[in-house]
Design an enzyme around this catalytic site. Structure first.
Site, short mmCIF file in Angstrom:
data_model
loop_
_atom_site.label_atom_id
_atom_site.label_comp_id
_atom_site.label_asym_id
_atom_site.label_seq_id
_atom_site.Cartn_x
_atom_site.Cartn_y
_atom_site.Cartn_z
N VAL A 170 4.29 3.78 6.41
CA VAL A 170 3.54 3.12 5.35
C VAL A 170 4.44 2.21 4.53
O VAL A 170 5.52 2.61 4.09
CB VAL A 170 2.88 4.16 4.41
CG1 VAL A 170 2.24 3.47 3.21
CG2 VAL A 170 1.84 4.97 5.18
N ARG A 205 11.66 0.15 3.01
CA ARG A 205 10.64 -0.39 3.91
C ARG A 205 10.03 -1.66 3.34
O ARG A 205 9.69 -2.58 4.09
CB ARG A 205 9.54 0.66 4.15
CG ARG A 205 10.04 1.90 4.87
CD ARG A 205 8.90 2.74 5.40
NE ARG A 205 8.12 3.38 4.35
CZ ARG A 205 8.37 4.59 3.86
NH1 ARG A 205 9.40 5.28 4.30
NH2 ARG A 205 7.59 5.11 2.94
N ASN A 206 9.90 -1.72 2.01
CA ASN A 206 9.32 -2.91 1.40
C ASN A 206 10.23 -4.12 1.58
O ASN A 206 9.77 -5.22 1.88
CB ASN A 206 9.07 -2.64 -0.09
CG ASN A 206 8.07 -1.53 -0.29
OD1 ASN A 206 6.89 -1.68 -0.01
ND2 ASN A 206 8.53 -0.39 -0.77
N LYS A 218 8.12 -2.44 -8.63
CA LYS A 218 9.38 -2.67 -7.92
C LYS A 218 9.15 -2.91 -6.43
O LYS A 218 9.92 -3.65 -5.79
CB LYS A 218 10.36 -1.53 -8.16
CG LYS A 218 9.89 -0.15 -7.66
CD LYS A 218 10.37 0.17 -6.27
CE LYS A 218 9.88 1.54 -5.82
NZ LYS A 218 10.32 1.88 -4.46
N ASP A 239 15.39 1.52 -9.94
CA ASP A 239 14.57 1.48 -8.74
C ASP A 239 14.45 0.07 -8.19
O ASP A 239 14.41 -0.15 -6.98
CB ASP A 239 13.18 2.04 -9.05
CG ASP A 239 12.59 2.83 -7.90
OD1 ASP A 239 13.18 2.82 -6.80
OD2 ASP A 239 11.54 3.46 -8.09
N ALA A 275 14.67 8.64 0.62
CA ALA A 275 14.42 10.01 1.07
C ALA A 275 15.58 10.56 1.90
O ALA A 275 15.98 11.72 1.72
CB ALA A 275 13.12 10.06 1.87
N LYS A 301 4.28 6.46 -5.81
CA LYS A 301 4.58 5.21 -6.51
C LYS A 301 3.49 4.20 -6.18
O LYS A 301 3.37 3.75 -5.04
CB LYS A 301 5.95 4.69 -6.10
CG LYS A 301 7.10 5.61 -6.56
CD LYS A 301 8.46 5.09 -6.16
CE LYS A 301 9.56 6.01 -6.68
NZ LYS A 301 10.92 5.52 -6.32
#
Length: 339
Positions: free
Chosen positions: A282, A258-259, A194, A247, A142, A109
């Site tokens: 990441v 995480r974002n 997103k 999403d 995930a 992504k």
């Protein structure tokens, strides 16, 4: 050449492993390759990915493979699941080893760093026009996918037969619903934008602005995504589906993202480096912000939320200043083209 595996996954991080687990659990022999041989050896030994998905066993049909040539020779179906900033590098490594009948799909992504180009352009530049291409996108964490919790995603590509084959490979009545989509461009774009909006939502919550502000950012973020999509030829309806609204809502509202957690830390006053270090993996949205900002500027598309996130991440701005700037914007009609 005959397949010795149904599909090869390039990328042994959390999402690549989760997709590989889902494929193998669906009865498909799946090879998974990663760039660190030691990590692959750990997968073989532990029969789990303790670094990224601890405690979730690898199915018997999931085979870790440290040698890229062996992994790519095993199947003509290749699923690339690596961060966007190394997407081109991995394709360059893979190109001389690909089978002539290879078909490439990615779940990465993002856009190309520095240029903001779609990953399909990167893939075509490196691989040429001979290989069918496809993309997977949609609201997926995930850990939930790997655990077999119900999930839905979309797939689009350049070749209808390949797209249909991917639906058959991935779809599982027990764990994963897969929707075919004919908007190859839109699915790629949604996964990048997103992440930027999720950072903004996290910053808002970190400041303490509450649900009203978060919802406004999600809603106007969808407007920004749709506007940019229209400028590059995506279908507006795509952004009301899994790769758009789906999403966006997932990533903006759940702390598995995480974002979002990165944005929360920024909103609480931490600097960019500290916030990234706290995540420990990441944060795709950090690079995605620059990629999306670059693309929007090149196309002349107004994206105020993206611009403010960019200022915080790359120009020394603060979340409070970003909020003030957005609130102080000129009054406009909600239904006009400009924000």
């Amino acid at each position: 050449m005959n397949n010795t595996a149904d599909i090869t996954v390039l990328g042994a991080g959390s999402y690549g492993t989760a997709l590989a687990i889902s494929l193998a659990s669906n009865g498909h022999k799946t090879l998974i390759w990663g760039h660190e041989p030691e990590h692959i050896e750990n997968l073989k030994r532990d029969r789990s990915n303790e670094a990224f998905l601890p405690g979730i066993p690898l199915p018997d049909l999931l085979i870790p493979e440290a040698d890229l040539a062996t992994a790519l020779a095993a199947s003509n179906n290749v699923l690339v699941v690596v961060p966007s900033h190394v997407f081109g590098l991995v394709l360059k490594q893979a190109k001389p080893l690909l089978r002539k009948d290879a078909r490439i799909v990615w779940a990465t992504k993002g856009l190309e760093p520095e240029t903001g180009r779609l990953l399909q352009e990167v893939a075509r530049e490196i691989l040429g026009d001979e290989y069918p291409l496809a993309v997977l996108s949609g609201p997926t964490f995930a850990k939930e996918l790997a655990a077999g919790l119900p999930t839905a995603i979309s797939v689009a590509g350049t070749d209808e037969a390949f797209t249909n084959d991917l639906v058959e490979l991935l779809h599982s009545p027990k764990r994963l619903r897969v929707y075919a989509n004919d908007d190859f461009i839109g699915l790629q774009l949604g996964g990048a934008v997103k992440n930027v909006i999720a950072i903004s939502a996290g910053m808002s919550d970190g400041i303490g602005f509450g649900a009203n502000a978060r919802t406004a950012l999600i809603t106007r973020g969808l407007v920004e995504l749709s506007r940019l999509g229209e400028a590059i030829g995506a279908q507006p309806s795509t952004f009301m589906g899994m790769a758009g609204l789906g999403d966006l809502v997932l990533t903006c509202t759940d702390n598995q993202s995480r974002n979002r957690r990165f944005g929360l830390a920024l909103g609480q006053g931490k600097d960019v480096d500290t916030a990234q270090a706290e995540i420990g993996q990441v944060v795709e949205g950090y690079r995605n912000t620059k990629e999306v900002y670059t693309l929007a500027k090149r196309l002349g598309v107004e994206m105020p939320i993206t611009e403010q996130v960019y200022k915080v991440l790359y120009q020394g701005g603060t979340p409070h200043e970003a909020a003030k700037a957005l609130l102080a914007r000129e009054k406009k009609s909600e239904t006009t083209d400009s924000e």
